[in-house]
Design an enzyme around this catalytic site. Structure first.
Site, PDB file in Angstrom:
ATOM      1  N   TYR A 149      76.150 176.722  61.268  1.00  0.00           N
ATOM      2  CA  TYR A 149      75.045 176.825  60.302  1.00  0.00           C
ATOM      3  C   TYR A 149      75.175 178.092  59.467  1.00  0.00           C
ATOM      4  O   TYR A 149      74.879 178.108  58.280  1.00  0.00           O
ATOM      5  CB  TYR A 149      73.687 176.809  61.009  1.00  0.00           C
ATOM      6  CG  TYR A 149      72.559 176.661  60.024  1.00  0.00           C
ATOM      7  CD1 TYR A 149      72.149 175.405  59.600  1.00  0.00           C
ATOM      8  CD2 TYR A 149      71.936 177.780  59.472  1.00  0.00           C
ATOM      9  CE1 TYR A 149      71.144 175.263  58.664  1.00  0.00           C
ATOM     10  CE2 TYR A 149      70.930 177.644  58.534  1.00  0.00           C
ATOM     11  CZ  TYR A 149      70.533 176.382  58.132  1.00  0.00           C
ATOM     12  OH  TYR A 149      69.553 176.241  57.197  1.00  0.00           O
TER      13      TYR A 149
ATOM     14  N   PHE B 112      74.880 172.136  27.058  1.00  0.00           N
ATOM     15  CA  PHE B 112      75.273 171.079  27.979  1.00  0.00           C
ATOM     16  C   PHE B 112      73.989 170.549  28.620  1.00  0.00           C
ATOM     17  O   PHE B 112      73.048 171.310  28.843  1.00  0.00           O
ATOM     18  CB  PHE B 112      76.273 171.544  29.047  1.00  0.00           C
ATOM     19  CG  PHE B 112      76.672 170.389  29.918  1.00  0.00           C
ATOM     20  CD1 PHE B 112      77.474 169.385  29.413  1.00  0.00           C
ATOM     21  CD2 PHE B 112      76.177 170.245  31.210  1.00  0.00           C
ATOM     22  CE1 PHE B 112      77.797 168.267  30.177  1.00  0.00           C
ATOM     23  CE2 PHE B 112      76.490 169.130  31.975  1.00  0.00           C
ATOM     24  CZ  PHE B 112      77.301 168.136  31.463  1.00  0.00           C
ATOM     25  N   THR B 113      73.981 169.257  28.922  1.00  0.00           N
ATOM     26  CA  THR B 113      72.738 168.573  29.340  1.00  0.00           C
ATOM     27  C   THR B 113      71.992 169.307  30.467  1.00  0.00           C
ATOM     28  O   THR B 113      70.848 169.728  30.290  1.00  0.00           O
ATOM     29  CB  THR B 113      73.077 167.137  29.792  1.00  0.00           C
ATOM     30  OG1 THR B 113      74.135 167.192  30.758  1.00  0.00           O
ATOM     31  CG2 THR B 113      73.544 166.294  28.607  1.00  0.00           C
TER      32      THR B 113
ATOM     33  N   ASP C 259      79.816 179.502  31.847  1.00  0.00           N
ATOM     34  CA  ASP C 259      79.923 178.236  32.553  1.00  0.00           C
ATOM     35  C   ASP C 259      81.419 178.015  32.763  1.00  0.00           C
ATOM     36  O   ASP C 259      82.147 177.635  31.849  1.00  0.00           O
ATOM     37  CB  ASP C 259      79.302 177.102  31.736  1.00  0.00           C
ATOM     38  CG  ASP C 259      79.384 175.768  32.472  1.00  0.00           C
ATOM     39  OD1 ASP C 259      80.205 175.648  33.403  1.00  0.00           O
ATOM     40  OD2 ASP C 259      78.635 174.850  32.106  1.00  0.00           O
TER      41      ASP C 259
ATOM     42  N   LYS D 120      85.123 169.792  38.836  1.00  0.00           N
ATOM     43  CA  LYS D 120      86.072 169.617  37.724  1.00  0.00           C
ATOM     44  C   LYS D 120      87.366 170.381  38.038  1.00  0.00           C
ATOM     45  O   LYS D 120      88.158 169.937  38.852  1.00  0.00           O
ATOM     46  CB  LYS D 120      85.437 170.090  36.415  1.00  0.00           C
ATOM     47  CG  LYS D 120      84.408 169.123  35.838  1.00  0.00           C
ATOM     48  CD  LYS D 120      83.084 169.240  36.477  1.00  0.00           C
ATOM     49  CE  LYS D 120      81.989 168.526  35.717  1.00  0.00           C
ATOM     50  NZ  LYS D 120      80.699 168.586  36.428  1.00  0.00           N
TER      51      LYS D 120
ATOM     52  N   ARG E  99      78.255 160.201  24.598  1.00  0.00           N
ATOM     53  CA  ARG E  99      77.910 161.601  24.398  1.00  0.00           C
ATOM     54  C   ARG E  99      77.431 161.735  22.965  1.00  0.00           C
ATOM     55  O   ARG E  99      78.110 162.237  22.079  1.00  0.00           O
ATOM     56  CB  ARG E  99      79.098 162.549  24.654  1.00  0.00           C
ATOM     57  CG  ARG E  99      79.551 162.600  26.100  1.00  0.00           C
ATOM     58  CD  ARG E  99      78.830 163.608  26.977  1.00  0.00           C
ATOM     59  NE  ARG E  99      77.631 163.130  27.623  1.00  0.00           N
ATOM     60  CZ  ARG E  99      77.156 163.604  28.782  1.00  0.00           C
ATOM     61  NH1 ARG E  99      77.817 164.522  29.447  1.00  0.00           N
ATOM     62  NH2 ARG E  99      76.024 163.179  29.293  1.00  0.00           N
TER      63      ARG E  99
ATOM     64  N   PHE F  65      70.200 159.692  29.595  1.00  0.00           N
ATOM     65  CA  PHE F  65      71.450 158.930  29.501  1.00  0.00           C
ATOM     66  C   PHE F  65      71.871 158.347  30.838  1.00  0.00           C
ATOM     67  O   PHE F  65      72.548 157.328  30.886  1.00  0.00           O
ATOM     68  CB  PHE F  65      72.584 159.807  28.941  1.00  0.00           C
ATOM     69  CG  PHE F  65      72.786 161.089  29.695  1.00  0.00           C
ATOM     70  CD1 PHE F  65      72.034 162.211  29.390  1.00  0.00           C
ATOM     71  CD2 PHE F  65      73.724 161.177  30.717  1.00  0.00           C
ATOM     72  CE1 PHE F  65      72.206 163.390  30.096  1.00  0.00           C
ATOM     73  CE2 PHE F  65      73.901 162.345  31.423  1.00  0.00           C
ATOM     74  CZ  PHE F  65      73.138 163.463  31.114  1.00  0.00           C
TER      75      PHE F  65
END
Ligand code: F0G
Length: 462
Positions: free
Chosen positions: A76, A128-129, A219, A262, A386, A453
């Site tokens: 944990y 970005f969303t 980011d 990614k 997009r 979306f």
């Protein structure tokens, strides 16, 4: 004299395990997309032939990463995999402190809550969303300060992800530096077509922000791809490794949010990394509320190990070259067919320009959403809208945003598909392009409140 006129490159891996793909009939796909409300997010993945919905969490892990999964320390607290991850974030990204999160938006949530106050402005190189939504939910307003060319799918600038320093200076003059907690720097810029930001621009942004006491948060989701573009395109970087370039990029920022799904070649995982000790302390106490203990942040030990190992693999020059090379290969074929795409080709995806593809369909009838549905019907290839659907509505006025870019993204997962899959994709897109005058557009029949979306439903207009 040798008759060999060229030497091709190939993927720098061989395949050890395969997952069969399923082909369906056109009739089957017409039914499937209707049942999915003409939204490719709502298709069953079993009904998809080549899945180019996203490069997020869809990469193939290596034998080295899978071996690491077996070394998961599922304690944990204090898992050894956390310390390995921390060590690699420090080594490859250069930040002092690490907070793991379940994925990128978990990190966005934390940093937005910590740094943004009601009434603040958060400038960035295109929205970005999820990033923008977390900024808004914390009381901030996103301000787009990317260079104008980023909104032009035909502009051939090598660094269309650059920040327009005049726009940033004007914002500082207008609202005051104390209303700007940080500049949100994306590398690469997803919504602009995977376009990179230059090292020079990052350096300049840092200098301007330092002058005004404004932080810079990157980011870093696809920062390795960005580093590779710098190596290829920016003066003075051709002889530096991707790893060296990545470290330099990070050195101009105060911290980063990361979706490990990614660049980092894992199916789940993310983190917040930061240099400031006070911000770290606050993140460490908040992460317990929203994600889990600060040594696992919503991840299993094995997931942290896979991500730690993914960090090492992501910066290998032969890997990143083949990864971006595959995207460029698809882009070159589509250009040969005359299909309108965003240029230059970005790092993780080809973006079809739906406005030029379907000039007869108004943006209110969702040209990109239509194109994604048509492509699925043609061949079972899944792509993603997009455009206006992704852009959503202004939270204050409730009005639709009308983004200049109305795109369909063909996103290439890492190490998953071969060049032959790229050939099949190019041919299907070309087929849909030939039939373009027959497409009519869609209307929205269901609209969710947030990030519409993902779950919106549509039907064909009569
Ligand atoms: N930042 C960027 C640039 C992204 O592309 C994403 C995710 C995130 C942050 C959020 O990370 O999904 O791990 O919470 N992009 C995915 C995509 C969804 O398909 O482009 P996450």
């Amino acid at each position: 004299m040798s008759k060999i006129t060229k030497r091709s490159w190939a993927e720098p891996y061989k395949i050890k395990m395969v997952e069969p793909l399923r082909k369906t009939t056109r009739q089957y796909r017409e039914d499937a997309i209707r049942k999915a409300g003409y939204n490719t997010f709502l298709l069953y993945s079993e009904d998809v032939y080549i899945d180019l919905l996203t490069d997020s969490g869809t990469s193939a892990m290596s034998d080295y990463q899978w071996a690491g999964m077996m070394m998961g320390d599922e304690a944990y607290s204090g898992s050894k995999n956390f310390y390995h991850l921390e060590e690699n974030v420090q080594k490859y990204y250069g930040y002092k402190y690490l907070i793991p999160t379940h994925q990128g938006r978990g990190a966005e949530h934390l940093i937005s809550r910590i740094l943004i106050k009601q009434g603040d402005y958060v400038p960035g190189n295109m929205y970005f969303t999820t990033t923008r939504l977390h900024q808004e939910l914390s009381g901030g307003q996103f301000v787009d300060i990317i260079i104008d060319e980023a909104h032009d799918p035909t502009s051939l600038l090598p660094f269309k992800g650059d920040i327009d320093l005049n726009k940033l200076e004007n914002l500082i003059a207008k609202v005051g530096a104390d209303k700007i907690p940080y500049v949100s720097v994306a590398a690469t810029v997803n919504m602009a077509g995977g376009q990179p930001i230059s090292m020079k621009n990052m350096r300049d942004v840092r200098a301007l922000c330092s002058k005004h006491g404004i932080k810079v948060i990157m980011d870093a989701t696809r920062a390795v791809e960005n580093a590779y573009f710098i190596q290829c395109r920016e003066d003075g970087y051709a002889n530096k490794t991707t790893a060296e370039i990545l470290r330099e990029m990070c050195s101009y920022t105060d911290g980063c949010t990361m979706s490990g799904k990614k660049d980092l070649l894992v199916n789940i995982g993310g983190f917040l990394a930061i240099n400031d000790e006070d911000i770290y302390e606050e993140a460490r106490s908040l992460v317990v509320v929203y994600e889990g203990m600060h040594t696992y942040g919503g991840l299993a030990g094995r997931d942290m190990e896979a991500m730690a190992r993914g960090i090492e693999e992501a910066v290998q020059d032969d890997h990143i070259q083949a990864r971006v090379g595959q995207v460029e290969y698809l882009g070159a074929q589509l250009q040969e067919y005359g299909v309108p795409i965003v240029l230059p080709v970005g790092g993780h995806a080809i973006y079809l320009d739906a406005k030029r593809f379907y000039p007869h369909i108004s943006q209110d009838n969702f040209p990109a959403q239509t194109l994604a549905a048509e492509l699925y019907i043609d061949s079972g290839i899944r792509s993603m809208e997009r455009g206006i659907v992704s852009a959503g509505r202004d939270v204050k006025t409730g009005k639709n945003y009308y983004p200049k870019l109305e795109l369909v993204r063909l996103t290439i997962p890492r190490r998953v598909y071969t060049q032959a899959h790229m050939d099949v994709t190019a041919e299907s897109v070309a087929e849909v392009y030939e039939a373009r005058t027959r497409a009519k557009g869609l209307e929205m029949t269901f609209e969710p409140k947030y990030l519409r979306f993902f779950q919106a439903r549509f039907s064909p207009i009569a």
